[in-house]
Design a protein around this motif. Structure first.
Motif, mmCIF file in Angstrom:
data_model
loop_
_atom_site.group_PDB
_atom_site.id
_atom_site.type_symbol
_atom_site.label_atom_id
_atom_site.label_comp_id
_atom_site.label_asym_id
_atom_site.label_seq_id
_atom_site.Cartn_x
_atom_site.Cartn_y
_atom_site.Cartn_z
ATOM 1 N N PRO A 79 0.824 -1.216 0.000
ATOM 2 C CA PRO A 79 0.000 0.000 0.000
ATOM 3 C C PRO A 79 0.864 1.275 0.000
ATOM 4 N N ALA A 80 0.343 2.327 -0.641
ATOM 5 C CA ALA A 80 1.074 3.587 -0.776
ATOM 6 C C ALA A 80 1.497 4.165 0.575
ATOM 7 N N GLU A 81 0.644 4.068 1.580
ATOM 8 C CA GLU A 81 0.965 4.627 2.899
ATOM 9 C C GLU A 81 2.188 3.933 3.503
ATOM 10 N N TYR B 249 5.316 5.005 1.620
ATOM 11 C CA TYR B 249 5.746 6.343 2.007
ATOM 12 C C TYR B 249 6.478 6.310 3.349
ATOM 13 N N ARG B 250 5.962 5.566 4.302
ATOM 14 C CA ARG B 250 6.642 5.469 5.609
ATOM 15 C C ARG B 250 8.038 4.870 5.448
ATOM 16 N N ARG B 251 8.157 3.881 4.579
ATOM 17 C CA ARG B 251 9.461 3.250 4.360
ATOM 18 C C ARG B 251 10.443 4.202 3.668
ATOM 19 N N LEU B 252 9.930 5.066 2.803
ATOM 20 C CA LEU B 252 10.791 5.899 1.959
ATOM 21 C C LEU B 252 10.921 7.350 2.418
ATOM 22 N N ALA B 253 10.233 7.730 3.470
ATOM 23 C CA ALA B 253 10.168 9.135 3.881
ATOM 24 C C ALA B 253 11.549 9.774 4.066
ATOM 25 N N TYR C 195 1.583 -3.515 -13.155
ATOM 26 C CA TYR C 195 1.983 -4.510 -12.159
ATOM 27 C C TYR C 195 0.989 -5.670 -12.122
ATOM 28 N N ALA C 196 -0.282 -5.367 -12.318
ATOM 29 C CA ALA C 196 -1.338 -6.386 -12.238
ATOM 30 C C ALA C 196 -1.204 -7.459 -13.320
ATOM 31 N N GLN C 197 -0.332 -7.239 -14.301
ATOM 32 C CA GLN C 197 -0.095 -8.245 -15.338
ATOM 33 C C GLN C 197 0.869 -9.344 -14.878
ATOM 34 N N ALA C 198 1.352 -9.235 -13.656
ATOM 35 C CA ALA C 198 2.273 -10.239 -13.124
ATOM 36 C C ALA C 198 1.598 -11.604 -13.038
ATOM 37 N N ASP C 199 2.418 -12.638 -13.014
ATOM 38 C CA ASP C 199 1.897 -14.001 -12.856
ATOM 39 C C ASP C 199 1.382 -14.234 -11.438
ATOM 40 N N LEU C 200 1.991 -13.533 -10.486
ATOM 41 C CA LEU C 200 1.673 -13.751 -9.080
ATOM 42 C C LEU C 200 1.683 -12.414 -8.356
ATOM 43 N N GLN C 201 0.616 -12.124 -7.635
ATOM 44 C CA GLN C 201 0.519 -10.895 -6.848
ATOM 45 C C GLN C 201 0.560 -11.269 -5.372
ATOM 46 N N ILE C 202 1.512 -10.671 -4.649
ATOM 47 C CA ILE C 202 1.623 -10.876 -3.212
ATOM 48 C C ILE C 202 1.311 -9.540 -2.551
ATOM 49 N N THR C 203 0.144 -9.443 -1.930
ATOM 50 C CA THR C 203 -0.237 -8.217 -1.237
ATOM 51 C C THR C 203 0.407 -8.255 0.147
ATOM 52 N N VAL C 204 1.237 -7.264 0.394
ATOM 53 C CA VAL C 204 2.072 -7.236 1.591
ATOM 54 C C VAL C 204 1.433 -6.337 2.641
ATOM 55 N N SER C 205 1.409 -6.833 3.877
ATOM 56 C CA SER C 205 0.925 -5.996 4.982
ATOM 57 C C SER C 205 2.131 -5.410 5.714
ATOM 58 N N GLU C 206 1.894 -4.332 6.416
ATOM 59 C CA GLU C 206 2.985 -3.628 7.098
ATOM 60 C C GLU C 206 3.666 -4.489 8.156
ATOM 61 N N GLU C 207 2.926 -5.408 8.740
ATOM 62 C CA GLU C 207 3.455 -6.221 9.832
ATOM 63 C C GLU C 207 4.346 -7.372 9.356
ATOM 64 N N GLU C 208 4.235 -7.734 8.096
ATOM 65 C CA GLU C 208 4.975 -8.894 7.592
ATOM 66 C C GLU C 208 6.469 -8.628 7.497
ATOM 67 N N THR C 209 7.242 -9.625 7.889
ATOM 68 C CA THR C 209 8.690 -9.548 7.759
ATOM 69 C C THR C 209 9.083 -9.992 6.339
ATOM 70 N N PRO C 210 10.271 -9.628 5.901
ATOM 71 C CA PRO C 210 10.726 -10.114 4.596
ATOM 72 C C PRO C 210 10.717 -11.647 4.513
ATOM 73 N N GLU C 211 11.047 -12.311 5.600
ATOM 74 C CA GLU C 211 11.039 -13.778 5.630
ATOM 75 C C GLU C 211 9.637 -14.323 5.402
#
Length: 187
Positions: free
Chosen positions: A110-112, A115-119, A147-163
């Motif tokens: 999500p954009a929000e 933005y927090r990550r890149l501020a 982006y929606a043309q990708a084979d796989l979409q992973i919707t990421v939440s803020e709480e999720e770790t990279p792992e």
């Protein structure tokens, strides 16, 4: 099992700047025993160790996009790679012919959260704007259909770790790949 399904096919990670493509890409490469390539890092080397911010400042976005396409065309000739791409790689039509040589994974953040990550990040030329949050939102709106043309979409939440994100990608790959079909073959 995922390695058997992939059969050496590259994974291309797409998504906005700040989505975690590089971090997640390293984890995926490690799990799959694949090599890892960050196209932005290769572009900087090809440009004579010139940072992307300097390429944008000195030469403009159009020159950067041409370098990006050139690097992608070279990288796609290899196999068993996880490739983290720049956020705008999807805007040039020719890049899709290269991306389709592998499995395209969209890390959708999500954009929000972006933005927090890149501020505090001053290395993103497209965010050097009077309204960086508005610019980020605008870029995301423009690029989402691509982006929606990708084979796989992973919707990421803020709480999720990279792992956790990497684990989700690995769990989803078998859902989009069937043993009789690889992404490099026409449907």
């Amino acid at each position: 099992m995922t390695n058997d399904l992939l059969q050496g096919v590259n994974l291309y990670l797409i998504g906005m700047m700040g989505a975690g493509k590089t971090t997640v890409g390293h984890l995926l490469a490690q799990h799959l025993s694949y090599g890892f390539v960050d196209t932005d890092t290769v572009i900087e080397k090809v440009a004579g160790d010139k940072p992307i911010t300097k390429i944008f400042a000195d030469d403009g976005e159009a020159v950067f996009r041409k370098l990006e396409s050139k690097v992608l065309s070279q990288v796609c000739a290899f196999t068993k790679l996880v490739i983290a791409t720049g956020g705008g790689i999807v805007v040039r039509r020719e890049n899709w012919s290269y991306l389709h040589h592998g499995l395209i994974v969209w890390l959708d953040v999500p954009a929000e959260v972006l933005y927090r990550r890149l501020a505090e990040d001053t290395t993103r030329p497209l965010l050097q704007d009077a309204d960086p949050q508005g610019k980020l939102r605008s870029l995301l709106e423009q690029r989402q259909p691509l982006y929606a043309q990708a084979d796989l979409q992973i919707t990421v939440s803020e709480e999720e770790t990279p792992e956790q994100i990497a684990a989700r990608v690995l769990e989803e790959i078998p859902c989009v790949l069937k043993p009789e079909h690889s992404p490099a073959e026409p449907s």
